[in-house]
Design an enzyme around this catalytic site. Structure first.
Site, PDB file in Angstrom:
ATOM      1  N   GLU A   1      -1.129   0.642   5.806  1.00 38.06           N
ATOM      2  CA  GLU A   1      -0.615  -0.628   6.291  1.00 38.06           C
ATOM      3  C   GLU A   1       0.688  -0.448   7.060  1.00 38.06           C
ATOM      4  OE1 GLU A   1      -0.541  -2.521   2.449  1.00 38.06           O
ATOM      5  OE2 GLU A   1       1.625  -2.258   2.373  1.00 38.06           O
TER       6      GLU A   1
ATOM      7  N   CYS B   1       1.442   6.647  -3.364  1.00 35.38           N
ATOM      8  CA  CYS B   1       2.734   7.299  -3.554  1.00 35.38           C
ATOM      9  C   CYS B   1       2.753   7.877  -4.958  1.00 35.38           C
ATOM     10  CB  CYS B   1       3.858   6.277  -3.386  1.00 35.38           C
ATOM     11  SG  CYS B   1       5.509   7.001  -3.543  1.00 35.38           S
TER      12      CYS B   1
ATOM     13  N   CYS C   1       7.719   4.191  -8.716  1.00 31.28           N
ATOM     14  CA  CYS C   1       8.759   3.191  -9.003  1.00 31.28           C
ATOM     15  C   CYS C   1       8.072   1.948  -9.573  1.00 31.28           C
ATOM     16  CB  CYS C   1       9.534   2.830  -7.743  1.00 31.28           C
ATOM     17  SG  CYS C   1      10.389   4.243  -7.003  1.00 31.28           S
TER      18      CYS C   1
ATOM     19  N   CYS D   1       7.624  -1.641  10.406  1.00 28.73           N
ATOM     20  CA  CYS D   1       7.725  -0.876   9.168  1.00 28.73           C
ATOM     21  C   CYS D   1       6.489   0.028   9.080  1.00 28.73           C
ATOM     22  CB  CYS D   1       7.766  -1.868   8.004  1.00 28.73           C
ATOM     23  SG  CYS D   1       7.826  -1.085   6.402  1.00 28.73           S
TER      24      CYS D   1
ATOM     25  N   SER E   1      13.840   5.715   4.851  1.00 29.22           N
ATOM     26  CA  SER E   1      14.249   5.275   3.514  1.00 29.22           C
ATOM     27  C   SER E   1      13.639   6.197   2.462  1.00 29.22           C
ATOM     28  CB  SER E   1      13.770   3.834   3.286  1.00 29.22           C
ATOM     29  OG  SER E   1      14.140   3.396   2.001  1.00 29.22           O
TER      30      SER E   1
ATOM     31  N   CYS F   1       7.169  -1.179  -7.281  1.00 31.86           N
ATOM     32  CA  CYS F   1       6.623  -0.919  -5.945  1.00 31.86           C
ATOM     33  C   CYS F   1       5.103  -0.856  -5.992  1.00 31.86           C
ATOM     34  CB  CYS F   1       7.196   0.380  -5.395  1.00 31.86           C
ATOM     35  SG  CYS F   1       6.576   0.781  -3.760  1.00 31.86           S
TER      36      CYS F   1
ATOM     37  N   CYS G   1       6.131  -3.292   0.543  1.00 30.91           N
ATOM     38  CA  CYS G   1       5.348  -2.088   0.824  1.00 30.91           C
ATOM     39  C   CYS G   1       4.213  -1.885  -0.176  1.00 30.91           C
ATOM     40  CB  CYS G   1       6.235  -0.863   0.926  1.00 30.91           C
ATOM     41  SG  CYS G   1       7.207  -0.529  -0.515  1.00 30.91           S
TER      42      CYS G   1
HETATM   43  N1  SAH Z   1       9.686   5.517  -0.671  1.00 36.91           N
HETATM   44  C1  SAH Z   1      10.756   5.032   0.143  1.00 36.91           C
HETATM   45  C2  SAH Z   1      10.340   4.053   1.228  1.00 36.91           C
HETATM   46  C3  SAH Z   1       9.386   2.953   0.874  1.00 36.91           C
HETATM   47  S1  SAH Z   1       9.926   1.509   0.090  1.00 36.91           S
HETATM   48  C4  SAH Z   1      11.852   4.453  -0.724  1.00 36.91           C
HETATM   49  O1  SAH Z   1      11.656   4.344  -1.922  1.00 36.91           O
HETATM   50  O2  SAH Z   1      12.916   4.158  -0.205  1.00 36.91           O
HETATM   51  C5  SAH Z   1      11.091   0.700   1.082  1.00 36.91           C
HETATM   52  C6  SAH Z   1      12.078  -0.129   0.253  1.00 36.91           C
HETATM   53  O3  SAH Z   1      11.430  -1.272  -0.357  1.00 36.91           O
HETATM   54  C7  SAH Z   1      12.657   0.684  -0.896  1.00 36.91           C
HETATM   55  O4  SAH Z   1      14.029   0.429  -1.012  1.00 36.91           O
HETATM   56  C8  SAH Z   1      11.885   0.147  -2.076  1.00 36.91           C
HETATM   57  O5  SAH Z   1      12.517   0.407  -3.277  1.00 36.91           O
HETATM   58  C9  SAH Z   1      11.771  -1.319  -1.724  1.00 36.91           C
HETATM   59  N2  SAH Z   1      10.743  -2.036  -2.484  1.00 36.91           N
HETATM   60  C10 SAH Z   1       9.588  -1.550  -2.987  1.00 36.91           C
HETATM   61  N3  SAH Z   1       8.908  -2.514  -3.635  1.00 36.91           N
HETATM   62  C11 SAH Z   1       9.639  -3.633  -3.524  1.00 36.91           C
HETATM   63  C12 SAH Z   1       9.464  -4.958  -3.983  1.00 36.91           C
HETATM   64  N4  SAH Z   1       8.394  -5.315  -4.693  1.00 36.91           N
HETATM   65  N5  SAH Z   1      10.407  -5.865  -3.682  1.00 36.91           N
HETATM   66  C13 SAH Z   1      11.496  -5.524  -2.951  1.00 36.91           C
HETATM   67  N6  SAH Z   1      11.712  -4.288  -2.483  1.00 36.91           N
HETATM   68  C14 SAH Z   1      10.804  -3.341  -2.770  1.00 36.91           C
END
Ligand code: SAH
Length: 369
Positions: free
Chosen positions: A95, A115, A119, A108, A212, A122, A354
């Site tokens: 996506e 992944c 996290c 984006c 990021s 996420c 994401c």
């Molecule tokens: N793996 C990388 C890039 C992808 S996520 C990273 O972790 O930075 C891009 C940003 O969106 C990251 O800061 C991530 O923590 C945040 N993110 C992921 N899921 C989210 C959510 N449900 N709500 C808000 N931000 C989120």
């Protein structure tokens, strides 16, 4: 780049086409024609690059396949955000999100299918890790966005003069914040970003490209040595190891002290500030005491902070904080003279956080356009 076997055309750096042409025993000027065909005329098949002889087109199609990703789903939010779900050659889905604003379009992009970092909040990692994206698949997302921008662009008031080619509309900003962890797929991501940045590629300014990371320390160190001007964001999200370890397993490998030291070294070495992303989750990390701890952590660190109110995702029971609490948090940081912004959530009605669209599409049958 290996010049043997097949390499997807969009994964070749504009500067590498010279060597490719030499190897194919073609004159040097063919390289320029190829690059023009790919990035200015926006060719979607070698067949359509009619400046090249037919034989060469056939050879290129075999050695450097040019296969634009197929858009299997588009979702438009009320605020103009458009999310594309693209199908890769092997049927996997990627996506990408197009976010228009008054000044310029931001895109984006994703770097992996799924992944492995896990996290808690996420959506990308909810089905685990499937595979890395190749450089061409990353560039292909931007090409797909260019196509959308071209097809939705307002008609020009006057037609260009004879011989003048309308330039391909392209995103002005790229944020590598889609599915995946860019530093877990370092080589492909850097190759793709170099192509996007290259003057004869998509010519998107390095300072308009943001990577990021969730905090893969070796990746940050490696980027510091590249001599590139890309922007770096680090997903911090909490001000202490205990909570960060619970939300982000990566913290167990590289805890805050290591991470912050690496970011400090990065800034010293490159002269560029790191932006810390901080996703605000109701009652979990959005209280004034969290702001106070974050201030203590970052007080002597030259950096920026970007606050992001959580986009609720399936499989995580955290909630979006109240707007008033976000403002209190923001205010505390600003009063402590920490350069802080708060990201406006956009595209909420299309699952623009994401991994969300792919997650939904894995959980439900996909509508094919
Ligand atoms: N793996 C990388 C890039 C992808 S996520 C990273 O972790 O930075 C891009 C940003 O969106 C990251 O800061 C991530 O923590 C945040 N993110 C992921 N899921 C989210 C959510 N449900 N709500 C808000 N931000 C989120």
């Amino acid at each position: 780049m290996s010049l043997t076997g097949t390499t997807a055309a969009w994964g070749v750096l504009p500067s590498e086409w010279h060597a490719a042409c030499q190897e194919l025993q073609q004159p040097a000027f063919r390289a320029k024609q190829i690059v023009t065909g790919l990035y200015q005329d926006f060719a979607e098949s070698w067949e359509s690059v009619t400046t090249l002889p037919a034989g060469l087109r056939a050879t290129l199609a075999e050695r450097f396949p040019l296969a634009p990703p197929v858009t299997v789903q588009t979702s438009d939010a009320e605020d103009g955000v458009r999310k594309l779900l693209l199908a890769c050659d092997d049927g996997e889905r990627v996506e990408t999100v197009i976010i228009p604003s008054k000044a310029r379009v931001t895109q984006c992009v994703s770097t992996q299918i799924g992944c492995a970092l896990g996290c808690a909040f996420c959506a990308s990692g909810k089905h685990g890790f499937t595979r890395d994206l190749g450089a061409a698949e990353i560039v292909g997302q931007v090409m797909a966005a260019c196509r959308v921008l071209r097809d939705t662009a307002a008609p020009r008031p006057t037609s260009p003069g004879p011989g003048a080619k309308p330039s391909l509309p392209r995103p002005g900003n790229i944020v590598v914040m889609g599915m995946g962890e860019p530093f877990a797929n370092y080589d492909n991501v850097m190759r793709a970003l170099r192509i996007l940045n290259h003057q004869q590629g998509l010519n998107i300014g390095a300072r308009h490209i943001t990577i990021s990371t969730c905090g893969l320390v070796p990746g940050i160190r490696r980027l510091a040595g590249e001599g590139l001007q890309f922007e770096l964001s680090v997903s911090l999200h909490t001000p202490d190891d205990e909570l960060r370890g619970r939300l982000m397993p990566v913290n167990r490998r590289w805890p805050l002290q290591d991470l912050l030291e690496t970011c400090r070294d990065y800034t010293e070495k490159t002269g560029r500030l790191v932006t810390f992303e901080y996703t605000l989750i109701k009652n979990l990390n959005d209280r004034p005491e969290h702001a106070a701890r974050l201030i203590r952590l970052l007080r002597h660190m030259p950096c920026k902070v970007n606050l992001i109110p959580l986009s609720p995702v399936d499989g995580f029971d955290g909630r979006r904080p109240d707007h008033a609490d976000c403002l209190v948090f923001l205010d505390a940081l600003l009063k402590a003279k920490i350069n802080t912004t708060m990201r406006r959530s956009r595209g909420k009605d299309v699952d623009a956080a994401c991994g969300q669209l792919r997650l939904r599409s894995l959980n439900q049958p996909t509508r094919t356009l």
